[in-house]
Design an enzyme around this catalytic site. Structure first.
Site, PDB file in Angstrom:
ATOM      1  N   LYS A 278     -14.254  -4.769  -3.477  1.00  0.00           N
ATOM      2  CA  LYS A 278     -14.018  -3.335  -3.296  1.00  0.00           C
ATOM      3  C   LYS A 278     -14.742  -2.556  -4.386  1.00  0.00           C
ATOM      4  CE  LYS A 278      -9.399  -3.454  -1.181  1.00  0.00           C
ATOM      5  NZ  LYS A 278      -9.764  -2.786   0.075  1.00  0.00           N
ATOM      6  N   ARG A 352      -4.538  -9.687   7.326  1.00  0.00           N
ATOM      7  CA  ARG A 352      -4.328 -10.353   8.623  1.00  0.00           C
ATOM      8  C   ARG A 352      -4.405 -11.880   8.466  1.00  0.00           C
ATOM      9  NH1 ARG A 352      -9.348  -7.052  10.960  1.00  0.00           N
ATOM     10  NH2 ARG A 352      -8.699  -5.744   9.232  1.00  0.00           N
TER      11      ARG A 352
HETATM   12  N1  BES Z   1      -5.285  -3.552   1.514  1.00  0.00           N
HETATM   13  C1  BES Z   1      -6.402  -3.079   2.235  1.00  0.00           C
HETATM   14  C2  BES Z   1      -6.096  -1.837   3.061  1.00  0.00           C
HETATM   15  C3  BES Z   1      -5.951  -0.563   2.304  1.00  0.00           C
HETATM   16  C4  BES Z   1      -7.044   0.039   1.726  1.00  0.00           C
HETATM   17  C5  BES Z   1      -4.726   0.053   2.237  1.00  0.00           C
HETATM   18  C6  BES Z   1      -6.889   1.240   1.063  1.00  0.00           C
HETATM   19  C7  BES Z   1      -4.583   1.248   1.582  1.00  0.00           C
HETATM   20  C8  BES Z   1      -5.659   1.840   0.991  1.00  0.00           C
HETATM   21  C9  BES Z   1      -6.894  -4.157   3.203  1.00  0.00           C
HETATM   22  O1  BES Z   1      -6.764  -5.455   2.753  1.00  0.00           O
HETATM   23  C10 BES Z   1      -8.350  -3.924   3.401  1.00  0.00           C
HETATM   24  O2  BES Z   1      -9.073  -4.033   2.473  1.00  0.00           O
HETATM   25  N2  BES Z   1      -8.729  -3.572   4.614  1.00  0.00           N
HETATM   26  C11 BES Z   1     -10.072  -3.286   4.928  1.00  0.00           C
HETATM   27  C12 BES Z   1     -10.370  -3.868   6.282  1.00  0.00           C
HETATM   28  C13 BES Z   1     -11.831  -3.849   6.623  1.00  0.00           C
HETATM   29  C14 BES Z   1     -12.582  -4.810   5.757  1.00  0.00           C
HETATM   30  C15 BES Z   1     -11.971  -4.224   8.091  1.00  0.00           C
HETATM   31  C16 BES Z   1     -10.246  -1.770   4.934  1.00  0.00           C
HETATM   32  O3  BES Z   1      -9.330  -1.056   5.365  1.00  0.00           O
HETATM   33  O4  BES Z   1     -11.268  -1.314   4.457  1.00  0.00           O
HETATM   34 MN    MN Z   2      -8.407  -6.065   1.570  1.00  0.00          MN
END
Ligand code: BES
Ligand code: MN
Ligand code: ZN
Length: 498
Positions: A278, A352
């Site tokens: 990230k 997931r």
């Molecule tokens: N924990 C995150 C989702 C999230 C991000 C919640 C920001 C709250 C604020 C999750 O694990 C994630 O990173 N999801 C990705 C999925 C994507 C790679 C398909 C996302 O939402 O960017």
């Molecule tokens: Mn994630």
């Protein structure tokens, strides 16, 4: 904060009630609530409105001392806006404003005599929960890890609610206190930094709850997860030095043969994204990626406090998502516990991956219903903002009924969810050339494709998914966990137990 009920009648009147402070409502049209009238024998309240010292607008307050018609030391006037339809928002703002003043007073006890039975489309049960939740919120502290604690909260420690002292209200108060204390735990866990709030920490908190409320608690570690073939869950933990924990917590308050409700929480105690790293700014907030797990534990505290007559099982899949030489790489393929193979195209779509194995594990309990709770997708914030959690189920009779039940429980608890779709089109987006499923979809509808992914692992029972990415915590100046969706879940379980 200590809450009780204080009922008034013709002998035991509000005017003769002794308290450090009594809060009563006044309105924009200069009218007085019933309780305000009862204290206005010498006309000070009418005079205050007339003079313009208080307008009666929602959330305005005026503190009066020495009101002749009141035995209480102080009377706090609280504006609730329009008197012909007190809105939910008005009542909540009024309560919050009153609590704020309470916290600055040299008084230790208060009576809240706001018109709890006159809120539009809401009942007294709702009003009681609102006062109790706002009270907990007002004294909730975030200085657990500060070396110098914030100054101790001054002011009111005991609040009596002026409502009928009947069995229904007593039960409502007990439930309100249980839910608020569950939310406190959820907030506490969410706010605790990820170097402290590790999977092991969550497991210890679950064990402590087990001792406090006689829950059966089982914690599976890596060896046991390997034996269960939870390779999808384990793939997420590869890059981390913290051992993964799979927590099972049981409250068997119903009949032994009754099918349980199973709550499954995403417990990523820190989500760096893994090799699909990230960006830096705001990454600290990924300590909240265990919000689903925290809401399961908070809900267990609530049902333990209530000793709810229902069988409820909590499952928490907890680990960190870290990059390292041992971390899962984009393109890696794993075989999940239910046999489906998954191509991990993006290691940041890890929620997931841990949930799918937990959802497979849930099969063994022959559940009446399974609800998973997860801070699953940033896209859910794009879709719904921070107001409502995303709700996903299959589109058939049983699932539409479950979705309605969850929506109603949320609405009733002022902790709302909104339904979003899954289905064949979204499953199409998850196709992989090399495995049964890819862990991300083609662009578009990322919250829906995430939910659709999970659906593949839930075909043996009735299931719903709550995406709480937008509702579990607040960012910015008032950064902190919200305690959601503990009110929704608790309310759902209370209704199921009835
Ligand atoms: N924990 C995150 C989702 C999230 C991000 C919640 C920001 C709250 C604020 C999750 O694990 C994630 O990173 N999801 C990705 C999925 C994507 C790679 C398909 C996302 O939402 O960017
Ligand atoms: Mn994630
Ligand atoms: Zn995550």
């Amino acid at each position: 904060m200590d809450f009780s009920i204080k009922a008034f009648d013709t002998k035991n009147t509000i005017a003769t009630a002794k308290a450090g402070v009594i809060a009563v409502a006044v309105f924009e049209n200069k009218k007085l609530s019933q309780a305000a009238k009862a204290l206005d024998g010498a006309g000070e309240i009418t005079a205050a409105l007339k003079s313009g010292d208080i307008t009666g607008k929602t959330g305005t307050t005026l503190l009066l001392r020495g009101v002749k018609g009141a035995a209480a030391e102080r009377v706090l006037l609280v504006g609730l806006g329009s008197d012909d339809a007190i809105s939910e928002k008005s009542f909540t703002s009024g309560v919050t404003a009153a609590l704020k003043v309470f916290s600055t007073l040299g008084a230790s006890d208060a009576i809240i005599a706001l018109p709890a039975t006159e809120v539009k489309d809401r009942d007294v049960n709702w009003a009681i929960r609102t006062v109790v939740q706002s009270g907990h919120e007002a004294v909730f502290r975030t200085d657990g890890q500060k070396s110098k604690k914030d100054p101790a909260a001054a002011g009111v420690k005991k609040i009596a609610l002026a409502v009928a002292n009947d069995a229904a209200n007593k039960l409502a108060l007990a439930q309100a206190v249980a839910i608020a204390s569950g939310m406190d735990l959820t907030k506490e866990l969410g706010n605790t930094s990820a170097n402290i709030c590790t999977p092991t920490h969550l497991a210890n908190v679950a064990k402590k709850l087990g001792k406090d409320y006689k829950f059966e608690v089982e914690v599976l570690d890596r060896k046991q997860l390997e034996a269960l073939k939870m390779n999808s869950f384990l793939s997420v933990t590869n890059g981390s030095e913290q051992p993964p924990k799979f927590i099972v917590i049981k409250h068997m308050g119903g009949k032994a043969k009754d099918a349980p409700v199973v709550l499954v929480g995403k417990g990523i105690t820190f989500d760096t994204g893994g090799i699909s790293l990230k960006p830096g700014p705001g990454m600290d907030e990924m300590k909240y990626d265990m919000g689903g797990a925290a809401s399961v534990l908070g809900t267990f505290r609530a049902i333990g406090e209530m000793n709810l007559k229902l069988n409820v099982i909590g499952i928490i899949a907890s680990c960190e998502n870290m990059p390292s030489g041992r971390a899962t790489k984009p393109g890696d393929i794993v075989t999940s516990m239910n046999g489906l193979t998954i191509e991990i195209l993006n290691t940041d779509a890890e929620g997931r991956l841990v949930l799918c194995d937990a959802l497979t594990y849930a099969e063994r309990f022959n559940p009446a219903a399974v609800i998973d709770i997860a801070t699953l997708t940033g896209a859910c914030i794009v879709a719904l903002g921070h107001h409502k959690s995303g709700l996903f189920t299959r589109d058939d009779e049983a699932h539409n009924a479950l979705a309605d039940e969850i929506m109603a429980a949320g609405k009733n608890a002022s902790d709302t969810a909104w339904r979003l779709p899954i289905g064949e089109e979204y499953n199409e987006q998850l196709k992989s050339n090399f495995a049964d499923l890819a862990n991300i979809g083609t662009p578009g509808g990322a919250s829906c494709t995430a939910a659709a992914f999970l659906e593949n692992f839930t075909r043996k029972y009735t299931w719903a998914h709550l995406d709480i990415a937008g509702t579990a915590w607040k960012s910015g100046g008032s950064k902190g966990a919200t305690g959601r969706p503990v009110p929704l879940l608790s309310n759902f379980l209370i209704k199921r137990a009835a």
